[in-house]
Design an enzyme around this catalytic site. Structure first.
Site, PDB file in Angstrom:
ATOM      1  N   TRP A   1      73.659  27.782  44.844  1.00 19.37           N
ATOM      2  CA  TRP A   1      74.920  26.765  45.696  1.00 19.37           C
ATOM      3  C   TRP A   1      76.147  27.080  45.234  1.00 19.37           C
ATOM      4  O   TRP A   1      76.489  27.446  44.095  1.00 19.37           O
ATOM      5  CB  TRP A   1      74.420  25.448  45.416  1.00 19.37           C
ATOM      6  CG  TRP A   1      75.296  24.281  46.153  1.00 19.37           C
ATOM      7  CD1 TRP A   1      75.019  23.789  47.382  1.00 19.37           C
ATOM      8  CD2 TRP A   1      76.602  23.937  45.801  1.00 19.37           C
ATOM      9  NE1 TRP A   1      76.190  23.055  47.731  1.00 19.37           N
ATOM     10  CE2 TRP A   1      77.014  23.063  46.820  1.00 19.37           C
ATOM     11  CE3 TRP A   1      77.378  24.027  44.535  1.00 19.37           C
ATOM     12  CZ2 TRP A   1      78.374  22.334  46.768  1.00 19.37           C
ATOM     13  CZ3 TRP A   1      78.684  23.377  44.635  1.00 19.37           C
ATOM     14  CH2 TRP A   1      79.104  22.561  45.686  1.00 19.37           C
TER      15      TRP A   1
ATOM     16  N   ASP B   1      73.281  20.014  58.471  1.00 22.64           N
ATOM     17  CA  ASP B   1      73.573  18.625  58.517  1.00 22.64           C
ATOM     18  C   ASP B   1      74.716  18.090  58.653  1.00 22.64           C
ATOM     19  O   ASP B   1      75.199  17.110  58.547  1.00 22.64           O
ATOM     20  CB  ASP B   1      73.189  18.361  56.888  1.00 22.64           C
ATOM     21  CG  ASP B   1      73.761  19.118  56.004  1.00 22.64           C
ATOM     22  OD1 ASP B   1      74.894  19.593  56.477  1.00 22.64           O
ATOM     23  OD2 ASP B   1      73.759  19.381  54.746  1.00 22.64           O
TER      24      ASP B   1
ATOM     25  N   GLU C   1      80.313  30.555  48.216  1.00 22.75           N
ATOM     26  CA  GLU C   1      80.403  31.512  49.639  1.00 22.75           C
ATOM     27  C   GLU C   1      81.537  30.898  50.688  1.00 22.75           C
ATOM     28  O   GLU C   1      82.022  31.811  50.891  1.00 22.75           O
ATOM     29  CB  GLU C   1      79.020  31.454  50.322  1.00 22.75           C
ATOM     30  CG  GLU C   1      78.677  30.608  51.110  1.00 22.75           C
ATOM     31  CD  GLU C   1      78.460  29.187  50.362  1.00 22.75           C
ATOM     32  OE1 GLU C   1      78.105  29.067  49.166  1.00 22.75           O
ATOM     33  OE2 GLU C   1      78.683  28.098  51.251  1.00 22.75           O
ATOM     34  N   ASP C   2      81.758  29.741  50.672  1.00 25.45           N
ATOM     35  CA  ASP C   2      82.882  29.362  51.590  1.00 25.45           C
ATOM     36  C   ASP C   2      84.353  29.729  51.039  1.00 25.45           C
ATOM     37  O   ASP C   2      85.070  29.848  52.009  1.00 25.45           O
ATOM     38  CB  ASP C   2      82.513  27.796  51.919  1.00 25.45           C
ATOM     39  CG  ASP C   2      82.331  26.797  50.788  1.00 25.45           C
ATOM     40  OD1 ASP C   2      82.296  27.535  49.726  1.00 25.45           O
ATOM     41  OD2 ASP C   2      82.269  25.805  50.845  1.00 25.45           O
TER      42      ASP C   2
ATOM     43  N   ARG D   1      70.048  17.793  46.425  1.00 29.58           N
ATOM     44  CA  ARG D   1      70.181  19.420  46.173  1.00 29.58           C
ATOM     45  C   ARG D   1      68.747  19.984  46.585  1.00 29.58           C
ATOM     46  O   ARG D   1      67.785  19.333  46.046  1.00 29.58           O
ATOM     47  CB  ARG D   1      70.738  19.698  44.925  1.00 29.58           C
ATOM     48  CG  ARG D   1      70.706  21.258  44.793  1.00 29.58           C
ATOM     49  CD  ARG D   1      72.105  21.808  44.995  1.00 29.58           C
ATOM     50  NE  ARG D   1      73.431  21.202  44.268  1.00 29.58           N
ATOM     51  CZ  ARG D   1      74.360  20.862  44.855  1.00 29.58           C
ATOM     52  NH1 ARG D   1      74.325  20.775  46.345  1.00 29.58           N
ATOM     53  NH2 ARG D   1      75.260  20.374  44.045  1.00 29.58           N
TER      54      ARG D   1
ATOM     55  N   HIS E   1      71.593  13.996  51.597  1.00 30.67           N
ATOM     56  CA  HIS E   1      70.432  14.651  51.207  1.00 30.67           C
ATOM     57  C   HIS E   1      70.511  14.991  49.638  1.00 30.67           C
ATOM     58  O   HIS E   1      71.576  15.124  49.004  1.00 30.67           O
ATOM     59  CB  HIS E   1      70.098  16.049  51.732  1.00 30.67           C
ATOM     60  CG  HIS E   1      71.410  17.055  51.880  1.00 30.67           C
ATOM     61  ND1 HIS E   1      71.520  17.869  50.661  1.00 30.67           N
ATOM     62  CD2 HIS E   1      72.351  17.199  52.511  1.00 30.67           C
ATOM     63  CE1 HIS E   1      72.581  18.565  50.935  1.00 30.67           C
ATOM     64  NE2 HIS E   1      73.213  18.265  51.911  1.00 30.67           N
TER      65      HIS E   1
ATOM     66  N   ASP F   1      76.161  24.296  58.872  1.00 30.98           N
ATOM     67  CA  ASP F   1      75.418  23.789  58.418  1.00 30.98           C
ATOM     68  C   ASP F   1      74.379  22.899  59.224  1.00 30.98           C
ATOM     69  O   ASP F   1      74.954  22.374  60.290  1.00 30.98           O
ATOM     70  CB  ASP F   1      76.104  22.866  57.184  1.00 30.98           C
ATOM     71  CG  ASP F   1      76.832  23.619  56.137  1.00 30.98           C
ATOM     72  OD1 ASP F   1      76.615  24.975  56.237  1.00 30.98           O
ATOM     73  OD2 ASP F   1      77.026  22.837  55.227  1.00 30.98           O
TER      74      ASP F   1
ATOM     75  N   MET G   1      77.675  13.752  58.062  1.00 26.59           N
ATOM     76  CA  MET G   1      76.861  14.638  57.274  1.00 26.59           C
ATOM     77  C   MET G   1      75.624  13.755  56.869  1.00 26.59           C
ATOM     78  O   MET G   1      75.535  12.672  56.493  1.00 26.59           O
ATOM     79  CB  MET G   1      77.440  15.272  56.012  1.00 26.59           C
ATOM     80  CG  MET G   1      76.458  16.347  55.324  1.00 26.59           C
ATOM     81  SD  MET G   1      77.154  17.212  53.961  1.00 26.59           S
ATOM     82  CE  MET G   1      76.001  16.359  53.002  1.00 26.59           C
TER      83      MET G   1
HETATM   84  N1  UDP Z   1      70.346  24.979  53.527  1.00 26.78           N
HETATM   85  C1  UDP Z   1      69.036  24.821  53.938  1.00 26.78           C
HETATM   86  N2  UDP Z   1      68.208  24.723  52.778  1.00 26.78           N
HETATM   87  C2  UDP Z   1      68.353  24.835  51.665  1.00 26.78           C
HETATM   88  C3  UDP Z   1      69.697  24.888  51.113  1.00 26.78           C
HETATM   89  C4  UDP Z   1      70.742  24.875  52.257  1.00 26.78           C
HETATM   90  O1  UDP Z   1      68.696  24.991  55.137  1.00 26.78           O
HETATM   91  O2  UDP Z   1      67.394  24.832  50.895  1.00 26.78           O
HETATM   92  C5  UDP Z   1      71.397  25.317  54.599  1.00 26.78           C
HETATM   93  C6  UDP Z   1      71.829  23.953  55.471  1.00 26.78           C
HETATM   94  O3  UDP Z   1      72.111  24.546  56.615  1.00 26.78           O
HETATM   95  C7  UDP Z   1      72.730  23.145  54.575  1.00 26.78           C
HETATM   96  C8  UDP Z   1      73.612  24.563  54.341  1.00 26.78           C
HETATM   97  O4  UDP Z   1      72.717  25.213  53.926  1.00 26.78           O
HETATM   98  O5  UDP Z   1      73.388  22.329  55.380  1.00 26.78           O
HETATM   99  C9  UDP Z   1      74.474  23.819  53.089  1.00 26.78           C
HETATM  100  O6  UDP Z   1      73.563  23.593  52.009  1.00 26.78           O
HETATM  101  P1  UDP Z   1      74.068  22.258  51.272  1.00 26.78           P
HETATM  102  O7  UDP Z   1      73.938  21.275  52.516  1.00 26.78           O
HETATM  103  O8  UDP Z   1      73.131  21.864  50.136  1.00 26.78           O
HETATM  104  O9  UDP Z   1      75.435  21.857  51.022  1.00 26.78           O
HETATM  105  P2  UDP Z   1      76.350  20.734  50.761  1.00 26.78           P
HETATM  106  O10 UDP Z   1      75.731  19.634  51.259  1.00 26.78           O
HETATM  107  O11 UDP Z   1      76.847  20.720  49.378  1.00 26.78           O
HETATM  108  O12 UDP Z   1      77.724  21.065  51.552  1.00 26.78           O
HETATM  109 MN    MN Z   2      74.790  19.383  53.171  1.00 26.46          MN
END
Ligand code: UDP
Ligand code: MN
Length: 341
Positions: A248, A188, A251-252, A283, A281, A186, A278
């Protein structure tokens, strides 16, 4: 008669002159060649750290020998903060000097055992990418990884499909280099300890063991997301990710199922070493929770053989090479009339 012997003499003088010229030419070339070799050897010896001072032979082997299993320059726990505003230009200045175009790096003093493609699914997260690049490049260099960074951007504004982007990243990376290990991260997620090695292990690796947002503990035993590493062989064995998780979630856990079904075991670093920060952010747009996804997880065992790398279709819209990364925009063919309600 006189004329004849004069012609004979002239012919032989020209012949011997030619022979002399040829001899001098080749003699110079050979001695120049050996001079270059000597110079080359000298520069290797002088620029390499002298691990075994004394014999030039040992120094030469250390220059191209395998990298040690434990990289020597790791720092351990790291300070990571996301308050500083980081522009791409600044990050390029700060960490880009040892990179080749495309976010490519090879350790200069040893040969890495693995060639690692780092795949980041992406859209609308430029600020996060800058932080990620700022922290990860120096870490990966200290880890002596032979790597490139692939940012796989979902083209357009349709519903996001992270897992399909990962599959596309795997396929695109392999078109460029003979990678044998794939780290999916990811954008972040930044590690808090550089002893958490970005490489592949005997079992698929879950690197993000403790994330700050979960108080550095595993939320559930089979979690296999955030940052994972699979060898090419392991990824092929599970047929990659599913391509059918839109929006969302899920998939994992689907890839976790695949690993459990086909490979049985996963590996993780020690929970203190596997810590991550992390970036906070909200959604993202066009990545709402898909309420259908959790139900699909019961189907993995039936569907994984036909839903994955072997059914992957996408269109590459653009490839841009920055010093810090390769940016590939991919149309993932969002189905029309997709309903996330
Ligand atoms: N991601 C992105 N743009 C989006 C949605 C997701 O780049 O509009 C990528 C990004 O790498 C992100 C990862 O997909 O870290 C997982 O998504 P998200 O951060 O929303 O998941 P969570 O924080 O819930 O693990
Ligand atoms: Mn995230």
């Amino acid at each position: 008669m006189l004329r004849k012997s004069f012609r004979f003499l002239a012919f032989y003088s020209v012949l011997s002159l030619t022979c002399l010229a040829v001899f001098i030419f080749f003699h110079r070339k050979t001695s120049l060649g050996s001079q270059t070799d000597k110079e080359r050897q000298l520069s290797v010896n002088m620029s390499e750290p002298l691990q075994n001072p004394g014999t030039s032979e040992v120094n030469q082997t250390s220059a191209s020998g395998p990298c040690p299993n434990t990289p020597p320059d790791l720092l351990g726990p790291l300070h990571v903060e996301f308050e500083t505003n980081r522009t791409l230009d600044e990050v390029r200045e700060q960490v880009g000097s040892a990179l080749q175009l495309g976010g490519r790096y090879k350790p200069p003093n040893c040969v890495s055992k693995q060639k690692v493609a780092i795949i980041i699914p992406f859209r609308y997260r430029d600020e996060h990418l800058n932080h990620w690049l700022y922290y990860l490049h120096p870490i990966l260099m200290r880890q002596q990884v032979d790597y490139s960074i692939y940012v796989i951007n979902q083209y357009g504004h349709g519903v996001f499909n992270k897992a399909k982007l990962m599959n596309a990243g795997y396929a695109e990376a392999l078109k460029e280099y003979d990678y044998d290990c794939f780290v999916f991260s990811d954008v972040d997620m930044v590690p808090l300890d550089d002893r958490n090695l970005y490489r592949c292990f005997d079992s698929p690796r879950h690197l993000a063991v403790g994330v700050d947002k979960f108080n550095f503990t595993l939320p559930y035993k089979n979690i296999f997301g955030g940052v994972i590493a699979l060898s090419k062989e392991q990824f092929l064995k599970i047929n990659g990710f599913s391509n059918t998780y839109w929006g969302w979630g899920g998939e994992d856990d689907d890839i976790s199922n695949r690993v459990r079904i086909r490979i049985k075991s996963i590996s993780r670093p020690d929970s203190l070493i596997g810590r991550y920060k992390m970036i906070h952010h909200d959604r993202d747009l066009h990545n709402d929770v898909n309420p259908h996804n959790p139900y699909k997880l019961h189907e993995t065992i039936k569907t994984f053989k036909r839903d994955g790398l072997n059914s992957l279709n996408y269109t590459v819209k653009d490839i841009k090479r920055d010093k810090l990364f390769t940016f590939i925009s991919v149309d993932v063919h969002v189905p029309s009339g997709l309903n996330l309600k």
